[in-house]
Design an enzyme around this catalytic site. Structure first.
Site, short mmCIF file in Angstrom:
data_model
loop_
_atom_site.label_atom_id
_atom_site.label_comp_id
_atom_site.label_asym_id
_atom_site.label_seq_id
_atom_site.Cartn_x
_atom_site.Cartn_y
_atom_site.Cartn_z
N GLY A 146 0.85 -1.19 0.00
CA GLY A 146 0.00 0.00 0.00
C GLY A 146 0.88 1.24 0.00
CD GLU A 153 8.43 1.79 6.57
OE1 GLU A 153 7.54 1.51 5.74
OE2 GLU A 153 8.97 0.96 7.31
CG ASN A 154 11.16 4.34 0.78
OD1 ASN A 154 11.60 3.25 1.02
ND2 ASN A 154 10.19 4.55 -0.10
CD GLU A 172 3.59 3.64 5.10
OE1 GLU A 172 4.71 3.37 5.56
OE2 GLU A 172 2.70 2.77 4.93
CD GLU A 202 5.32 -2.30 9.17
OE1 GLU A 202 4.37 -1.50 9.29
OE2 GLU A 202 6.23 -2.14 8.33
#
Ligand code: BES
Ligand code: ZN
Length: 931
Positions: free
Chosen positions: A299, A302-303, A336, A358
């Site tokens: 989906g 989160e870089n 994110e 997570e």
């Protein structure tokens, strides 16, 4: 200043490359990367030859003497003749060199054997040249595309997806989360594009030899793990915002979709500011970019500083997307951005503790969305949804602990599951509620400060929280968080607390055991949990106090200790444990207490029980009936109170639970009784909500919109009242529009239901009409809604054609969307047998279609688990899996969970089918609708 002592050219053109004998799945610990210099040249202009090539220079600190440099590299062509190794600051010393290289394809290792030993304390710079094709595999560095309708052309872009272990597909690196380093990224590309990466641009200059190409260098990053590195070359548009603290926040999308980015562009900066205040730590980077990628496997990702999203999750169109989609956007952006602290700033040492990433992001996102949109009541709704999810998954014998050993890359991917996300989130919520606001925040802040730019394990978190708890007095001094929380994170499952009251002594005796759905397995000695006990009674009704009044404890050897609760009310008053479901456990009571609860629920006083506990009671009683600890007569008596219920949560709980029964019953001769039972249950609420007639804008309360959508879905499926005729007429009106792509009279909140119902009851022309709308739609959420609804057809040939269409790589359905459509077809009324046959006959080509994303096969398999309930079908499936091992090898967890779910259905059918049918038949005689 560093000096190159050796270039491998001296060794001849190519080094011997052998298969390595080093076969442990983790990198050796002798070396630590400090800094990466990554230069990547991307060629997007020639569709016949999409490729990238690059150079990586890694500064490596030697921690222990060693004779090799072992790092990760996968599917990269490394030029052996151009490898360089030099000692940093080692001028004048005799040189070192690379004697040979080896590979270990199982663990993606690339091993460089050095001529001389590398000595502890030295720092080396290793330089490697590599190249690869820019494929469309949705992992590593890959390409995506979109159609430019005006120019009638396909536009190509490139983007990365590295988590969990795909940075190695983009450049050679130490691809484990514990190896944090600073990254200096430089991207080369045609000047018509924009280059984005984690950090802001430092400088752009023309390419030295390729005309119209530029090199864009980005600032050095803060220390971070490889899986968070990101870059993209694209021709997107963007919306900029600047936060009060100076952080630049930009939202990117393809130019013809940029108008759908307003909501995310406003919400992102707001939630980022909220987190700065919640965590008491400033966002450390000068900028954040969030980008909507047309082809994306997850989906969102989160870089750090460059967050990537699938289009349908980031973009929101007030005209075409539902409020549910808007909430989804808020939730995913909040998730994110929460990772920027939990995951990016402080990272798990190893994937064993993935839940720290997570679970936290899932829970904290609820706090973020709640702060910005309190009217959505997200915190309550999502927290309870998370619990309902894990009450099912974690009651499987084949579930696993939150914190789990990881020994293969496929196990890393499998860890992104309900247990890491929803159970992780639920146990964090439990801590938040038993510690209280101040302790929770203080503990988190000190954990984040202590481990910033470093890696941590769950024990480190326990320590910070215990310190905070003892300081504020929110935990008795002889308790510590580790003892309590280890029982939740190191053990599989959750307990059911059995409450037996002594009505004369006014006490209750509590015992615990693991709750298991599989009734062939004994529950004895399956663990012990430290359970915070909050409770209230009919006279007290203090559901708001979620702090524990008592604890259920475990002995040092992990045995449970039964507990006696005193000063309870008399025999005419109920008690309820687990106020607002503040911890993940079920509660079963003695018959008298259930009777008292059922009496209150079925009276005018039903609202005196908190809405979350009403949901809890529905959930628990239906599960206990399923596993045989309670009669269906009692369970149905309890849920019959729903005729009065007007709130979302109890309805959601009931319908989610009943859907498991629906999947079985609809394939049996007794479905007619079940149908009339559901109709009676649904009719009052359907009518109360004015069917599907209202538009969204006339409903102020958000959860009423959700409730309406949910009820309408059941109403149209079970042909309640005017649902089908209304849906069909909405659809007909849409078809009559001169320009249906511009004007759509179907209310947003019920579009999926209307489309599905119209396709189910409609003609081939209706299907084709909707398919054309899909092709023309420019809004990803609308596209997804349509694709899902197209699976509702009752025509076998239409379903068959659709199945073939979704696996056509050159067709109109993107790969990640196929993972939604296949399950929709499999769960559709006539799709099950077709999808099953299709899968069994084509497992080979389907698994090739998703390669190398082998975990996608789990999504393909999963829908069958709810639908199989006979021994024969179960055996057939088991055989199929055994014969398809090669294609299903990376999804062992999904397989064992699917097979166990099927077995549980078989058990239900054999044990409960008759008694359940009898109970609903009996109920038909009592008029549910009467008020
Ligand atoms: N870190 C994950 C993305 C991810 C998922 C990477 C699986 C590798 C494998 C990201 O933060 C995430 O959790 N995304 C979720 C959305 C979220 C709102 C639950 C997703 O992609 O479904
Ligand atoms: Zn996440």
């Amino acid at each position: 200043m560093k000096c190159v002592f050796l270039v491998l050219a001296t060794l001849g053109l190519s080094l011997a490359r052998e298969v390595s004998t080093y076969d442990h799945f983790r990198l050796p610990t002798a070396l630590r990367p400090q800094k990466y210099d990554v230069r990547i040249l991307t060629q997007l202009e020639n569709p016949e030859d999409f490729r990238f090539n690059g150079t990586v220079k890694i500064q490596i600190e030697v921690l222990q003497n060693t004779r090799n440099i072992t790092l990760h590299s996968k599917d990269l062509a490394i030029n052996d003749t151009e490898i360089a190794l030099s000692e940093v600051g080692g001028e004048g010393k005799p040189g070192n060199c690379i004697a040979s290289t080896e590979v270990n394809p199982t663990h993606d290792f690339y091993i460089l054997n050095t001529c001389k030993e590398l000595l502890a304390g030295q720092v080396y710079e290793l330089s490697l040249h590599f190249s690869a094709k820019l494929e469309d595999q949705l992992s590593g560095y890959y390409r995506s595309s979109y159609e430019d309708a005006v120019a009638n052309e396909t536009r190509w872009i490139s983007v990365t997806q590295f988590e969990p272990a795909s940075a190695r597909l983009a450049f050679p690196c130490f691809d484990e989360p514990g190896y944090k380093a600073s990254f200096a990224i430089t991207l080369g590309y045609h000047q018509k594009y924009t280059g984005l990466s984690n950090m802001p641009v430092k400088e752009t200059r023309p390419h030295e030899s390729i005309p119209d190409y530029v090199w864009t260098a980005f600032e050095d990053s803060v220390p971070m793990s490889t899986y968070l590195v990101a870059y993209s070359v694209n021709d997107f548009s963007h919306k900029p915002t600047t936060l009060p603290n100076g952080t630049l926040f930009r939202t990117w999308a393809r130019p013809n979709a940029i108008d759908q980015s307003d909501y995310a562009a406003q919400f992102g900066p707001k939630v980022l500011q909220y987190y700065e205040q919640l965590f008491g730590t400033k966002f450390p980077l000068p900028k954040v970019d969030q980008i909507a990628v047309p082809d994306f496997s997850a989906g969102a990702m989160e870089n750090w500083g460059l967050v990537t999203y699938a289009e349908f999750t980031l973009l929101y169109s007030p005209e075409y997307s539902s409020i549910e989609a808007k909430k989804g956007t808020a939730n995913i952006v909040a998730h994110e951005l929460a990772h920027q602290w939990f995951g990016n700033l402080v990272t798990m040492k190893w994937w064993t503790d993935l839940w720290l990433n997570e679970g936290f992001a899932t829970y904290v996102a609820n706090l973020g969305v709640e702060d910005i949109h309190p009217e959505w009541r997200t915190l309550q709704l999502n927290s309870i949804s998370d619990l309902l999810t894990i009450f099912r998954t974690d009651s499987l014998e084949s579930s696993h602990p939150i914190s789990r050993p990881i020994e293969m890359t496929s196990q890393i991917s499998e860890s992104f599951d309900d247990i890491s996300y929803q159970k992780g989130s639920s146990v964090i919520r439990m801590m938040h509620l038993f510690l209280g606001e101040e302790t929770f925040r203080t503990g988190l802040k000190s954990y984040l400060e202590r481990y910033a730019y470093k890696n941590a394990e769950q024990d480190n978190l326990w320590e910070s929280l215990t310190q905070a708890a003892h300081k504020t007095g929110s935990l008795p001094t002889d308790y510590d968080i580790k003892t309590i929380m280890d029982s939740w994170t190191l053990q599989t499952g959750y307990p059911v607390i059995n409450v037996t009251r002594n009505y004369t002594a006014r006490t209750a005796r509590l015992s615990q055991e693991r709750y298991l759905l599989n009734t062939d397995i004994s529950r004895a000695h399956k663990g012990c949990w430290w359970v915070p006990l909050s409770y209230t009674s009919q006279e007290e009704k203090d559901f708001n106090n979620t702090a524990p009044k008592e604890w259920m404890e475990c002995t040092e050897t992990g045995e449970s200790v039964s507990k006696t609760i005193r000063d309870l009310p008399g025999p005419d008053q109920w008690v309820i444990f687990n106020n607002q479901l503040s911890a993940p456990y079920k509660v079963n009571y003695d018959a008298q207490n259930w009777k008292l609860l059922i009496a209150t629920l079925n009276s005018e006083e039903y609202q005196s029980i908190h809405v979350v506990n009403r949901a809890q009671l529905i959930h628990d009683v239906l599960y206990f009936a399923w596993t045989g600890e309670q009669d269906y007569e009692i369970a149905l008596q309890l849920i019959s109170y729903l005729q009065r219920e007007r709130q979302l949560l109890p309805w959601k709980t009931a319908l989610d639970n009943l859907s498991f029964l629906s999947s079985i019953l609809r394939q049996t001769p007794n479905n007619m009784f079940y149908k009339s039972f559901i109709r009676k249950l649904i009719t009052p609420i359907y009518e109360h909500m004015n069917g599907i007639n209202d538009t969204d804008s006339s409903i102020q309360q958000h959860d009423k919109v959700l409730l309406k959508g949910m009820v309408a879905n059941w109403a149209c499926t079970y042909e309640v009242s005017d649902c089908v005729s209304q849906a069909v007429s909405y659809f007909r009106n849409w078809r009559l529009e001169a320009n249906p792509d511009e004007l759509n009279p179907v209310p947003l909140g019920v579009r999926g239901i209307v489309y599905c119902t119209a396709i189910e009851h409609g003609s081939d022309e209706d299907w084709d009409f909707l398919w054309t709308r899909y092709q023309k739609a420019n809004v990803a959420t609308e596209k997804m809604t349509i694709l899902d609804s197209l699976a509702c057809s009752l025509e076998v040939w239409v379903q068959q054609r659709y199945l073939e269409r979704i696996f056509d790589a050159k067709g109109d359905i993107r790969k990640q969307a196929s993972l939604v459509v296949f399950p929709s077809i499999a769960s559709a009324k006539v799709g099950f047998f077709l999808a099953k046959k299709y899968l069994m006959e084509n497992v080979d080509s389907i698994s090739k279609f998703y390669h190398p994303q082998s975990e996608s096969m789990a999504d393909i398999l999963r829908p069958f688990s709810e639908l199989i309930f006979t021994r024969r079908d179960y055996d057939e499936f088991k055989d199929f899996i055994a014969n398809s091992k090669e294609h299903l090898k990376d999804i062992e967890q999904a397989i064992s969970q699917s097979l166990e779910t099927m077995l549980i259905n078989v058990q239900w059918k054999e044990r409960n089918y008759e008694s359940f049918t009898l109970a609903i038949k009996n109920l038909a005689e009592i008029n549910l609708v009467s008020e």
